[in-house]
Motif scaffolding. Structure first.
Motif, mmCIF file in Angstrom:
data_model
loop_
_atom_site.group_PDB
_atom_site.id
_atom_site.type_symbol
_atom_site.label_atom_id
_atom_site.label_comp_id
_atom_site.label_asym_id
_atom_site.label_seq_id
_atom_site.Cartn_x
_atom_site.Cartn_y
_atom_site.Cartn_z
ATOM 1 N N ASP A 30 0.866 -1.174 0.000
ATOM 2 C CA ASP A 30 0.000 0.000 0.000
ATOM 3 C C ASP A 30 0.910 1.233 0.000
ATOM 4 O O ASP A 30 1.082 1.884 1.026
ATOM 5 C CB ASP A 30 -0.930 -0.005 1.214
ATOM 6 N N VAL A 31 1.553 1.463 -1.150
ATOM 7 C CA VAL A 31 2.435 2.621 -1.302
ATOM 8 C C VAL A 31 1.891 3.510 -2.412
ATOM 9 O O VAL A 31 1.233 3.031 -3.332
ATOM 10 C CB VAL A 31 3.893 2.204 -1.617
ATOM 11 N N LEU A 32 2.144 4.797 -2.302
ATOM 12 C CA LEU A 32 1.631 5.740 -3.290
ATOM 13 C C LEU A 32 2.350 5.634 -4.630
ATOM 14 O O LEU A 32 1.726 5.668 -5.678
ATOM 15 C CB LEU A 32 1.721 7.171 -2.762
ATOM 16 N N ASP A 33 3.680 5.532 -4.596
ATOM 17 C CA ASP A 33 4.465 5.547 -5.832
ATOM 18 C C ASP A 33 5.153 4.196 -6.031
ATOM 19 O O ASP A 33 6.275 3.978 -5.563
ATOM 20 C CB ASP A 33 5.483 6.680 -5.780
ATOM 21 N N ILE A 34 4.478 3.308 -6.723
ATOM 22 C CA ILE A 34 4.991 1.946 -6.912
ATOM 23 C C ILE A 34 6.247 1.942 -7.785
ATOM 24 O O ILE A 34 7.149 1.128 -7.581
ATOM 25 C CB ILE A 34 3.897 0.999 -7.462
ATOM 26 N N VAL A 35 6.330 2.859 -8.737
ATOM 27 C CA VAL A 35 7.519 2.931 -9.600
ATOM 28 C C VAL A 35 8.741 3.319 -8.767
ATOM 29 O O VAL A 35 9.799 2.699 -8.890
ATOM 30 C CB VAL A 35 7.303 3.904 -10.780
ATOM 31 N N GLN A 36 8.592 4.300 -7.904
ATOM 32 C CA GLN A 36 9.714 4.703 -7.055
ATOM 33 C C GLN A 36 10.101 3.578 -6.101
ATOM 34 O O GLN A 36 11.283 3.341 -5.855
ATOM 35 C CB GLN A 36 9.386 5.976 -6.275
ATOM 36 N N TYR A 37 9.117 2.869 -5.591
ATOM 37 C CA TYR A 37 9.375 1.715 -4.729
ATOM 38 C C TYR A 37 10.257 0.699 -5.467
ATOM 39 O O TYR A 37 11.259 0.227 -4.933
ATOM 40 C CB TYR A 37 8.055 1.069 -4.301
ATOM 41 N N CYS A 38 9.878 0.383 -6.707
ATOM 42 C CA CYS A 38 10.636 -0.589 -7.498
ATOM 43 C C CYS A 38 12.024 -0.068 -7.849
ATOM 44 O O CYS A 38 13.007 -0.811 -7.779
ATOM 45 C CB CYS A 38 9.860 -0.965 -8.763
ATOM 46 N N LYS A 39 12.130 1.202 -8.209
ATOM 47 C CA LYS A 39 13.439 1.777 -8.534
ATOM 48 C C LYS A 39 14.379 1.702 -7.337
ATOM 49 O O LYS A 39 15.566 1.392 -7.480
ATOM 50 C CB LYS A 39 13.291 3.244 -8.966
ATOM 51 N N THR A 40 13.848 1.976 -6.153
ATOM 52 C CA THR A 40 14.660 1.909 -4.937
ATOM 53 C C THR A 40 15.185 0.502 -4.729
ATOM 54 O O THR A 40 16.361 0.303 -4.377
ATOM 55 C CB THR A 40 13.839 2.374 -3.721
ATOM 56 N N LYS A 41 14.352 -0.497 -4.965
ATOM 57 C CA LYS A 41 14.776 -1.892 -4.839
ATOM 58 C C LYS A 41 15.870 -2.217 -5.860
ATOM 59 O O LYS A 41 16.861 -2.850 -5.538
ATOM 60 C CB LYS A 41 13.595 -2.848 -5.030
ATOM 61 N N VAL A 42 15.674 -1.773 -7.107
ATOM 62 C CA VAL A 42 16.639 -2.054 -8.184
ATOM 63 C C VAL A 42 17.993 -1.411 -7.869
ATOM 64 O O VAL A 42 19.043 -2.002 -8.119
ATOM 65 C CB VAL A 42 16.098 -1.558 -9.544
ATOM 66 N N LEU A 43 17.985 -0.214 -7.302
ATOM 67 C CA LEU A 43 19.225 0.506 -7.021
ATOM 68 C C LEU A 43 19.938 0.023 -5.765
ATOM 69 O O LEU A 43 21.101 0.379 -5.548
ATOM 70 C CB LEU A 43 18.925 2.013 -6.897
ATOM 71 N N ASP A 44 19.279 -0.779 -4.956
ATOM 72 C CA ASP A 44 19.887 -1.307 -3.732
ATOM 73 C C ASP A 44 21.105 -2.158 -4.104
ATOM 74 O O ASP A 44 21.044 -2.991 -5.016
ATOM 75 C CB ASP A 44 18.858 -2.146 -2.976
ATOM 76 N N GLY A 45 22.189 -1.962 -3.418
ATOM 77 C CA GLY A 45 23.424 -2.691 -3.701
ATOM 78 C C GLY A 45 23.305 -4.201 -3.554
ATOM 79 O O GLY A 45 24.120 -4.946 -4.092
ATOM 80 N N ASN A 46 22.302 -4.670 -2.825
ATOM 81 C CA ASN A 46 22.089 -6.104 -2.633
ATOM 82 C C ASN A 46 21.206 -6.725 -3.710
ATOM 83 O O ASN A 46 20.986 -7.938 -3.707
ATOM 84 C CB ASN A 46 21.473 -6.368 -1.261
ATOM 85 N N CYS A 47 20.691 -5.913 -4.617
ATOM 86 C CA CYS A 47 19.797 -6.413 -5.663
ATOM 87 C C CYS A 47 20.593 -7.206 -6.701
ATOM 88 O O CYS A 47 21.609 -6.738 -7.217
ATOM 89 C CB CYS A 47 19.076 -5.249 -6.332
ATOM 90 N N VAL A 48 20.117 -8.414 -6.987
ATOM 91 C CA VAL A 48 20.727 -9.254 -8.021
ATOM 92 C C VAL A 48 19.964 -8.991 -9.315
ATOM 93 O O VAL A 48 18.756 -9.200 -9.395
ATOM 94 C CB VAL A 48 20.643 -10.751 -7.639
ATOM 95 N N ILE A 49 20.675 -8.495 -10.324
ATOM 96 C CA ILE A 49 20.062 -8.110 -11.596
ATOM 97 C C ILE A 49 20.627 -8.985 -12.701
ATOM 98 O O ILE A 49 21.843 -9.124 -12.832
ATOM 99 C CB ILE A 49 20.345 -6.625 -11.909
ATOM 100 N N TYR A 50 19.725 -9.559 -13.494
ATOM 101 C CA TYR A 50 20.166 -10.354 -14.637
ATOM 102 C C TYR A 50 19.142 -10.236 -15.756
ATOM 103 O O TYR A 50 17.986 -9.887 -15.538
ATOM 104 C CB TYR A 50 20.385 -11.825 -14.242
ATOM 105 N N LYS A 51 19.610 -10.483 -16.965
ATOM 106 C CA LYS A 51 18.747 -10.405 -18.140
ATOM 107 C C LYS A 51 18.552 -11.803 -18.698
ATOM 108 O O LYS A 51 19.502 -12.571 -18.814
ATOM 109 C CB LYS A 51 19.363 -9.497 -19.204
ATOM 110 N N LYS A 52 17.301 -12.109 -19.022
ATOM 111 C CA LYS A 52 16.957 -13.392 -19.627
ATOM 112 C C LYS A 52 15.937 -13.098 -20.707
ATOM 113 O O LYS A 52 14.865 -12.570 -20.415
ATOM 114 C CB LYS A 52 16.399 -14.330 -18.557
#
Length: 83
Positions: A30-52
């Motif tokens: 229940d957050v107002l800005d879901i895009v900002q929420y997701c961006k914050t998660k993506v930018l977190d140094g612990n986030c594992v990012i991969y392309k498939k």
């Protein structure tokens, strides 16, 4: 593809109205800005990012965020169980 490509295009990340509803429901948020929420998660140094295929997958805090690699649209997000 290296995750830097996604990170350098962080300002292009967006979603649709349906995407907002889907992500909030899937993550029980229940957050107002879901895009900002997701961006914050993506930018977190612990986030594992991969392309498939055509999508980027970003995994952090038992959450997987799926982002289209061409349009930078957040498609969905799900809770994941890591054992």
């Amino acid at each position: 593809m290296k995750k830097e490509e996604l990170l350098k295009n962080i300002d292009k990340i967006h979603t649709t109205l349906n995407g907002v509803s889907r992500i909030k429901k899937n993550l029980n948020l229940d957050v107002l800005d879901i895009v900002q929420y997701c961006k914050t998660k993506v930018l977190d140094g612990n986030c594992v990012i991969y392309k498939k295929g055509k999508n980027w997958y970003c995994e952090i805090d038992n959450t997987r965020i799926t982002i289209n690699s061409f349009s930078f649209t957040i498609i969905t997000a799900h809770l994941i169980n890591k054992s």
